[in-house]
Design an enzyme around this catalytic site. Structure first.
Site, PDB file in Angstrom:
ATOM      1  N   ARG A  54     -11.999   8.273  -2.351  1.00  0.00           N
ATOM      2  CA  ARG A  54     -12.157   9.224  -2.372  1.00  0.00           C
ATOM      3  C   ARG A  54     -13.715   9.667  -2.021  1.00  0.00           C
ATOM      4  O   ARG A  54     -14.227  10.482  -1.151  1.00  0.00           O
ATOM      5  CB  ARG A  54     -11.758  10.153  -3.595  1.00  0.00           C
ATOM      6  CG  ARG A  54     -11.768  11.790  -3.480  1.00  0.00           C
ATOM      7  CD  ARG A  54     -11.404  12.348  -4.659  1.00  0.00           C
ATOM      8  NE  ARG A  54     -10.055  11.879  -5.252  1.00  0.00           N
ATOM      9  CZ  ARG A  54      -9.556  11.911  -6.396  1.00  0.00           C
ATOM     10  NH1 ARG A  54     -10.219  12.652  -7.492  1.00  0.00           N
ATOM     11  NH2 ARG A  54      -8.587  11.442  -6.839  1.00  0.00           N
ATOM     12  N   LYS A  99      -8.699   6.265   6.424  1.00  0.00           N
ATOM     13  CA  LYS A  99      -7.717   5.593   5.918  1.00  0.00           C
ATOM     14  C   LYS A  99      -7.885   4.549   5.029  1.00  0.00           C
ATOM     15  O   LYS A  99      -8.598   3.429   5.304  1.00  0.00           O
ATOM     16  CB  LYS A  99      -6.704   5.203   7.158  1.00  0.00           C
ATOM     17  CG  LYS A  99      -6.016   6.474   7.716  1.00  0.00           C
ATOM     18  CD  LYS A  99      -4.952   6.009   8.718  1.00  0.00           C
ATOM     19  CE  LYS A  99      -4.430   7.283   9.227  1.00  0.00           C
ATOM     20  NZ  LYS A  99      -3.291   7.252  10.365  1.00  0.00           N
ATOM     21  N   LYS A 143     -10.874  -1.249  -1.515  1.00  0.00           N
ATOM     22  CA  LYS A 143     -10.722  -2.056  -0.321  1.00  0.00           C
ATOM     23  C   LYS A 143     -11.776  -1.485   0.339  1.00  0.00           C
ATOM     24  O   LYS A 143     -12.370  -0.446   0.609  1.00  0.00           O
ATOM     25  CB  LYS A 143      -9.242  -1.460   0.181  1.00  0.00           C
ATOM     26  CG  LYS A 143      -8.079  -1.794  -0.469  1.00  0.00           C
ATOM     27  CD  LYS A 143      -6.629  -1.162  -0.274  1.00  0.00           C
ATOM     28  CE  LYS A 143      -5.689  -1.113  -0.938  1.00  0.00           C
ATOM     29  NZ  LYS A 143      -4.564  -0.343  -0.668  1.00  0.00           N
ATOM     30  N   ASP A 149       0.954  -1.158  -0.112  1.00  0.00           N
ATOM     31  CA  ASP A 149      -0.039  -0.102   0.105  1.00  0.00           C
ATOM     32  C   ASP A 149       0.812   1.194   0.029  1.00  0.00           C
ATOM     33  O   ASP A 149       2.169   1.170   0.359  1.00  0.00           O
ATOM     34  CB  ASP A 149      -1.003   0.103   1.402  1.00  0.00           C
ATOM     35  CG  ASP A 149      -1.813   1.036   1.404  1.00  0.00           C
ATOM     36  OD1 ASP A 149      -2.465   1.662   0.604  1.00  0.00           O
ATOM     37  OD2 ASP A 149      -1.668   1.817   2.646  1.00  0.00           O
ATOM     38  N   LEU A 150       0.516   2.358  -0.340  1.00  0.00           N
ATOM     39  CA  LEU A 150       1.232   3.671  -0.496  1.00  0.00           C
ATOM     40  C   LEU A 150       1.074   4.360   0.848  1.00  0.00           C
ATOM     41  O   LEU A 150       1.957   4.713   1.540  1.00  0.00           O
ATOM     42  CB  LEU A 150       0.919   4.309  -1.858  1.00  0.00           C
ATOM     43  CG  LEU A 150       1.605   5.618  -1.926  1.00  0.00           C
ATOM     44  CD1 LEU A 150       3.372   5.381  -2.063  1.00  0.00           C
ATOM     45  CD2 LEU A 150       1.115   6.390  -3.114  1.00  0.00           C
ATOM     46  N   ASP A 151      -0.311   4.899   0.845  1.00  0.00           N
ATOM     47  CA  ASP A 151      -0.288   5.904   1.875  1.00  0.00           C
ATOM     48  C   ASP A 151      -0.152   5.313   3.165  1.00  0.00           C
ATOM     49  O   ASP A 151      -1.136   4.308   3.526  1.00  0.00           O
ATOM     50  CB  ASP A 151      -1.846   6.568   1.730  1.00  0.00           C
ATOM     51  CG  ASP A 151      -1.887   7.394   0.515  1.00  0.00           C
ATOM     52  OD1 ASP A 151      -0.943   7.845  -0.041  1.00  0.00           O
ATOM     53  OD2 ASP A 151      -2.927   7.117  -0.200  1.00  0.00           O
ATOM     54  N   GLU A 178       0.208  -3.463   4.768  1.00  0.00           N
ATOM     55  CA  GLU A 178      -0.976  -2.279   4.634  1.00  0.00           C
ATOM     56  C   GLU A 178      -0.871  -1.781   6.056  1.00  0.00           C
ATOM     57  O   GLU A 178      -0.617  -2.429   7.107  1.00  0.00           O
ATOM     58  CB  GLU A 178      -2.403  -3.477   4.681  1.00  0.00           C
ATOM     59  CG  GLU A 178      -2.990  -3.141   3.493  1.00  0.00           C
ATOM     60  CD  GLU A 178      -3.554  -1.685   3.115  1.00  0.00           C
ATOM     61  OE1 GLU A 178      -3.631  -0.789   4.023  1.00  0.00           O
ATOM     62  OE2 GLU A 178      -3.748  -1.487   2.001  1.00  0.00           O
ATOM     63  N   ASP A 179      -1.405  -0.468   6.308  1.00  0.00           N
ATOM     64  CA  ASP A 179      -1.537   0.102   7.363  1.00  0.00           C
ATOM     65  C   ASP A 179      -3.040   0.553   7.724  1.00  0.00           C
ATOM     66  O   ASP A 179      -3.388   0.936   8.979  1.00  0.00           O
ATOM     67  CB  ASP A 179      -0.997   1.635   7.352  1.00  0.00           C
ATOM     68  CG  ASP A 179      -1.815   2.429   6.491  1.00  0.00           C
ATOM     69  OD1 ASP A 179      -2.080   2.073   5.397  1.00  0.00           O
ATOM     70  OD2 ASP A 179      -1.950   3.647   6.873  1.00  0.00           O
ATOM     71  N   SER A 197      -2.596   0.780  -4.585  1.00  0.00           N
ATOM     72  CA  SER A 197      -3.202   1.929  -3.564  1.00  0.00           C
ATOM     73  C   SER A 197      -4.476   2.324  -4.371  1.00  0.00           C
ATOM     74  O   SER A 197      -4.906   2.237  -5.302  1.00  0.00           O
ATOM     75  CB  SER A 197      -2.215   3.052  -3.923  1.00  0.00           C
ATOM     76  OG  SER A 197      -2.834   4.328  -3.156  1.00  0.00           O
ATOM     77  N   ALA A 198      -5.286   2.449  -3.251  1.00  0.00           N
ATOM     78  CA  ALA A 198      -6.709   3.103  -3.749  1.00  0.00           C
ATOM     79  C   ALA A 198      -6.698   4.579  -4.281  1.00  0.00           C
ATOM     80  O   ALA A 198      -7.623   5.145  -4.660  1.00  0.00           O
ATOM     81  CB  ALA A 198      -7.579   2.921  -2.377  1.00  0.00           C
ATOM     82  N   THR A 244       0.867  10.450   3.689  1.00  0.00           N
ATOM     83  CA  THR A 244       0.122  11.333   2.902  1.00  0.00           C
ATOM     84  C   THR A 244      -1.163  11.592   3.703  1.00  0.00           C
ATOM     85  O   THR A 244      -1.958  12.450   3.401  1.00  0.00           O
ATOM     86  CB  THR A 244      -0.279  10.857   1.488  1.00  0.00           C
ATOM     87  OG1 THR A 244      -0.776   9.500   1.582  1.00  0.00           O
ATOM     88  CG2 THR A 244       0.839  10.904   0.542  1.00  0.00           C
TER      89      THR A 244
HETATM   90  C1  G6P Z   1      -5.703   6.022  -0.052  1.00  0.00           C
HETATM   91  C2  G6P Z   1      -5.791   6.755   1.258  1.00  0.00           C
HETATM   92  C3  G6P Z   1      -7.026   7.153   1.367  1.00  0.00           C
HETATM   93  C4  G6P Z   1      -7.564   8.085   0.239  1.00  0.00           C
HETATM   94  C5  G6P Z   1      -7.575   6.985  -0.996  1.00  0.00           C
HETATM   95  C6  G6P Z   1      -7.977   7.598  -2.348  1.00  0.00           C
HETATM   96  O1  G6P Z   1      -6.111   4.654   0.017  1.00  0.00           O
HETATM   97  O2  G6P Z   1      -5.248   6.012   2.525  1.00  0.00           O
HETATM   98  O3  G6P Z   1      -7.492   7.936   2.665  1.00  0.00           O
HETATM   99  O4  G6P Z   1      -9.008   8.388   0.364  1.00  0.00           O
HETATM  100  O5  G6P Z   1      -6.241   6.690  -1.097  1.00  0.00           O
HETATM  101  O6  G6P Z   1      -7.161   8.739  -2.647  1.00  0.00           O
HETATM  102  P1  G6P Z   1      -7.287   9.909  -3.687  1.00  0.00           P
HETATM  103  O7  G6P Z   1      -5.770  10.254  -3.853  1.00  0.00           O
HETATM  104  O8  G6P Z   1      -7.614   8.882  -5.085  1.00  0.00           O
HETATM  105  O9  G6P Z   1      -8.287  11.015  -3.415  1.00  0.00           O
HETATM  106 MG    MG Z   2      -2.660   3.118   3.563  1.00  0.00          MG
END
Ligand code: G6P
Ligand code: MG
Length: 222
Positions: free
Chosen positions: A51, A47, A147, A11-13, A171-172, A116-117, A19
């Site tokens: 969006r 998290k 997810k 996962d990224l964030d 994953e976090d 990543s989402a 972020t």
């Molecule tokens: C990640 C973050 C979420 C965020 C999602 C969508 O999974 O953990 O907090 O809402 O990405 O991000 P975006 O950049 O597409 O709005």
């Molecule tokens: Mg994350």
């Protein structure tokens, strides 16, 4: 259970970069404009969540509701603020030990992917200069079901050419842990054990996993 690892999916964030603080600033700015408070505790619920789902949660917190067209405008407004923040990021924001750990796995012959989402994941990778660390990148523009649906992880496994049972997800977020479980993959939780109860193993950061590298090696003959 974690078995051998032939593919590692990150996962990224919250795993490679923090972020969440920028998402929070942008969502709070929207909440303020709409006339209500949005606390760091409320932000925890966003998290790993997409969006539009994040916006739903935010509006639920503020007791507000809007028609779908207005919701799209609000989400776009939040995103334009978020993009301003992430455009200012650079490699100094990579979490301690993250690129080194991913690099070590690659040296050990493990395939790596990002799942990543976030629709902004490619911009973030580019800003951090780490796109080259991944054999495959799956972002929020490529998945229909976010997810806790396992789609992103299954797509990442297939792009790496590794069966799901030989993949481990890092994953976090709770939603991500559930997605990895549903994908039939091993799970390393990154963060606090209390909030990652379903993970097979929890570490505070990727940097702390370096000692486990030998465990990442695949037995010969597979
Ligand atoms: C990640 C973050 C979420 C965020 C999602 C969508 O999974 O953990 O907090 O809402 O990405 O991000 P975006 O950049 O597409 O709005
Ligand atoms: Mg994350």
């Amino acid at each position: 259970m974690i078995g051998e690892m032939r593919g590692a999916i990150f996962d990224l964030d919250g795993v490679i970069v923090d972020t969440a603080k920028y998402h929070y600033l942008a969502w709070r700015r929207l909440a303020t404009q709409l006339g209500f408070d949005f606390t760091p505790a409320d932000n925890e619920r966003l998290k790993g969540v997409s969006r539009m789902r994040s916006l739903e949660i935010l509006l639920e917190v503020g007791g507000r509701s809007f028609d779908p067209a207005t919701c799209r405008t609000l989400a776009a407004r939040k995103n334009s603020w978020y993009v301003e923040y992430i455009r200012a990021m650079d490699a100094r924001e990579i979490l301690p030990g993250a690129s080194e750990y991913i690099g070590l796995l690659r040296k050990a012959g493990v395939k790596t992917a990002l799942a990543s989402a976030s629709k902004n994941a490619p911009t973030i990778l580019e800003r951090l200069g780490i796109s080259g660390l991944f054999d495959a990148v799956v972002d929020g523009t490529q998945v229909t079901n976010s997810k806790p649906d396992p789609e992103a992880f299954l797509l990442a496994a297939s792009a790496m050419g590794v069966p799901p049972r030989d993949c481990v997800v890092f994953e976090d977020a709770e939603a991500g842990v559930e997605a990895a479980r549903r994908a039939g993959m091993g799970i390393v939780g990154i963060g606090r054990p209390e909030s990652l109860k379903d993970a097979d193993l929890v570490a505070a950061s990727l940097g702390q996993l370096r000692a486990l590298l030998p465990w990442a090696r695949c037995p010969a003959g597979r």
